[in-house]
Every structure is written in structure tokens, then in C-alpha cells.
Design an enzyme around this catalytic site. Structure first.
Site: not given
Length: 422
Positions: A259-260, A263, A319, A323, A384, A390
Site C-alpha cells: 500500500h505504502e 502511494h 488510498e 489498497d 480512506h 477497503r
């Protein structure tokens, strides 16, 4: 300039000081709103903001009033959080790196950092491998994207200085604590924190500087530094446990890592190059293709609703991209791990394959309960998606999920149209 001079005091500013403004349209609209709002309303708002900021540090009269306010805003009844938890939370806010040293010594196994580094490497390799199959991106931009992924700097567990008491003392040398005067200590911390921030003006960015304390259960990607940070606090259950099956760890902390990483290539992160500079580095054709691809996710998540309130798919786009990209990279990394090490033993009694367990591991970290009031506030302010979506939104875009859970084609969890960027 008078406002900035007051904020950065005692650092001296002048009219030639360069100021970076990320959202000029927003600031202009806020300025227009302030100028058109009755001054008594502005005064009340500023007073309320100060009171809300300090109420938790005052006696029960203020805290009781705040509880009533929170009940109206978020549907939260009077707080029954144990006092020790409040004290630990406040200590983490003010002295988080000192507290972090104690937390790390008590909870963070020596090999956890090495294991996390290996997982990140595997997930980064999986993400980079997927780039070659991104058909909407031109070759030149794809090559630059791989270079950016290669250049991402990882910070895991805690900064080294916290384990050296002398270095730790230097950090808090300018912060004075007064016995039995809690409110005064809080106010002095705010002043101390502001001085530390102001002192960084005009200095070169420090890549080793953490914006989260070690006990924090969270992680972040910094586009201006092109770095990912995973504090020791999130390298705990339910995201990660060193004795768990790899399927659960890849589905938990592995997806967070992916996920990070993703980004760096979402609708905002993609605008920064591998050095963290805000500049155009994509070909125009790939930019337009990227925007076209995102329309699918904007529409998909915009069709979800909580308590009959529709989600804003554009507001949560960054976000949602992270995800979806994170789940895909983590699953691909887990597959790579099993090819190298062989299939793990299946957990008894569950009736789940390890591939299914991966997705269960992902889903369980987002188990949560929110009041209708809190959900409404989150829909307006949180970038988010609500936790439920999610999970549902992300796995319904996953071919692997549909395959391993035998979801019928065209069913809600296996729609004919799946949204995918990375």
C-alpha cells in the site's frame, strides 16, 4: 508575513522568504470564506479550537463538556478508556521517542527488522515485475517508474538514536518538565515542539527524521523524500507476528507495505520523481492513460454507500489505488515466496487453503465498528474508504481472490469489470 513570523519565532523571516504552497485554490477559498464570515463566528471558532485542543489536559468539567460534544459529533458515549491508556497516549504524543525506546526493548524482537526488510524487498520486486504488464504506460515512463521504486528508502522499526540514552537526552534537552503541573507541561511541550519545527527552516531535509514514533500503529510514504516508514508499533498483531504463517503476514503487514509503495504511484505521489522533486516526469500519453484508468475506481467506489450516504470515489482515489496495488503486490510476493520455499502447512480445522488465508489476513486487519455519526464524519473528511469497502472493493478487483474462493463470474465479488492500475 506577520503570521509566519509569529509561527517561526525566534527564527527571523523577511519578505524574500520562499514559501511553497501546495493548494493555492484551497487557500484562496478559505481566505474568501474568512473574509465573508461574521467576526463573532470566527472568534467563537478559534476559541472552540483552542478549548478542544486543551480540554483533555484539564479537569473533569472540561472533559465532561467535551464528552457531550463528541457524542453529538461522533455518537461516542462518555469515554470509558482506562486512565493508564490515556496517560500512555499522552506520553507517546509528547515523549514518543523516549517511550519508543522502552516499547522496542519490550516488544520488538531483534530479527523482526530483518524479516520486515526481506518482505519489503520481495514486495518491491513483485511490484516492479508487474510494471512490465502495465499496458497503458509507455516504455520510457515505465522505466522511470521502476527507477523510482528502486530508489524508495525504507525505515523500519525505530530510529537508531533512541537506543542511545545520551543521544535521546539531546533531543529533549530543551524541554523542561515541572512536577505536579500537568497542564503546564503540555503547554511547554507545544512551545518546545514549535521551536524544533521552526529550527528546521532552511536546513537540508534529513532523510533519517521520523514523523511517527516507534509505538505508533501506522505507516506512511513521504513523496518529498521518496521513503516508506514502518514503526515497530505496526509490526505487531494483527498485522504481523514472527511465528505466524507467511500467508497471514503477507496478507497483513505485506499489504500495508505494498500500500505504502503504491502511494509513490497514486494520483498525487506519481507527480514526484525518484528524488522527491515535484516535477513532470511522465510522458503526456501515460498521464492521460493513467487518468482514464482511474475513472473505473472513481465510479466503483462512488457506487458504495454507508447508511444510505454515497461515497465520494474521487475523494478516496489515492488510498483506493494504494489498497488495490498493495494487495496485488503482496499476493504476488507471497506466491514468489512459496515457489522458493515450498507451500506452508495448512492451519488445521479452518478449512482454508493458504491462498485463502492470505485474503483473510488482509480482511481481518480492517475489522471495525463505527457509529453512524462517526461514519458520516469519516465520509466527509477521511481520504480512506470505510473499512468495509477497503476490503470488498479491493478483493472484488482481484482475479486471484475470485479464483481461490470460486466466486461465480458476474457475482458481486467477481464483477465482469475489474478496476486495475498497477
Amino acid at each position: 508575513m506577520p503570521f509566519l513570523s509569529a509561527v517561526f519565532a525566534p527564527v527571523q523571516l523577511n519578505d524574500s522568504e520562499q514559501v511553497v504552497i501546495y493548494a493555492p485554490e484551497y487557500l484562496q477559498r478559505v481566505s474568501d470564506l474568512i473574509n465573508s464570515t461574521d467576526k463573532s463566528v470566527l472568534n467563537n471558532y478559534m476559541i472552540l479550537t483552542v478549548v478542544r485542543k486543551t480540554a483533555s489536559s484539564l479537569d473533569h468539567r472540561f472533559q465532561d463538556a467535551q464528552d457531550k460534544f463528541l457524542e453529538v459529533m461522533y455518537g461516542i458515549k462518555k469515554s470509558c478508556t482506562p486512565r493508564w491508556k490515556l496517560c500512555v497516549s499522552d506520553t507517546d504524543s509528547a515523549l514518543g521517542f523516549a517511550l519508543g525506546a522502552m516499547f522496542v526493548k519490550a516488544t520488538f524482537a531483534e530479527d523482526s527488522k530483518k524479516i520486515a526488510e526481506e518482505m519489503i524487498t520481495q514486495i518491491k520486486m513483485a511490484f516492479e515485475d508487474s510494471l512490465q504488464y502495465v499496458g497503458w504506460m509507455d516504455v520510457e515512463t515505465r522505466k522511470a517508474a521502476k527507477e523510482k521504486a528502486d530508489a524508495i528508502y525504507n525505515m523500519i522499526g525505530y530510529p537508531k538514536f533512541i537506543m542511545d540514552s545520551k543521544e535521546l537526552d539531546k533531543v529533549f534537552n530543551d524541554y523542561t518538565v515541572v512536577s505536579d503541573l500537568y497542564f503546564q507541561n503540555v503547554m511547554q511541550y507545544y512551545n518546545f515542539s514549535a521551536r524544533v519545527t521552526a529550527d528546521q527552516l532552511r536546513k537540508a531535509p534529513n532523510r533519517e527524521q521520523w514523523s511517527m514514533t516507534p509505538p505508533t500503529v501506522n505507516a506512511y510514504y513521504s513523496p518529498t523524500k521518496n521513503e516508506m516508514v514502518f514503526p515497530a508499533g505496526i509490526l505487531q498483531a494483527p498485522f504481523y507476528t514472527r511465528t505466524w504463517p507467511k500467508a497471514l503476514n503477507f496478507g497483513g503487514i505485506g499489504v500495508v507495505m505494498g500500500h505504502e509503495l503504491t502511494h509513490a504511484f497514486d494520483d498525487e505521489g506519481r507527480e514526484y520523481d525518484k528524488e522527491g522533486n515535484l516535477r513532470p516526469w511522465w510522458n503526456n500519453a501515460s498521464i492521460e492513460a493513467f487518468k482514464k484508468q482511474t475513472e473505473c475506481m472513481v465510479e466503483q467506489y462512488g457506487n458504495y454507500s454507508i447508511n444510505r450516504e454515497a461515497m465520494n470515489g474521487k475523494h478516496t482515489l489515492g488510498e483506493n489505488i494504494a489498497d488495490n496495488g498493495g494487495l496485488k503486490a503482496a499476493y504476488k510476493a507471497y506466491e514468489s515466496w512459496t515457489r522458493k520455499h515450498g507451500e506452508e502447512e495448512v492451519l488445521p480445522s479452518l478449512g482454508l487453503t493458504n491462498q485463502q488465508l492470505f485474503f483473510v489476513g488482509f480482511a481481518q486487519v480492517w475489522c471495525s465498528v463505527r457509529t453512524p455519526e462517526s461514519s458520516h464524519e469519516g465520509m466527509i473528511t477521511d481520504p480512506h474508504s470505510p473499512s468495509r469497502f477497503r476490503v470488498i472493493g479491493t478483493v472484488s478487483n482481484s482475479q486471484e481472490f475470485s479464483k481461490h474462493f470460486s466466486c461465480p463470474a458476474g457475482s458481486p465479488m467477481n464483477p465482469a469489470r475489474k478496476c486495475e492500475l498497477w
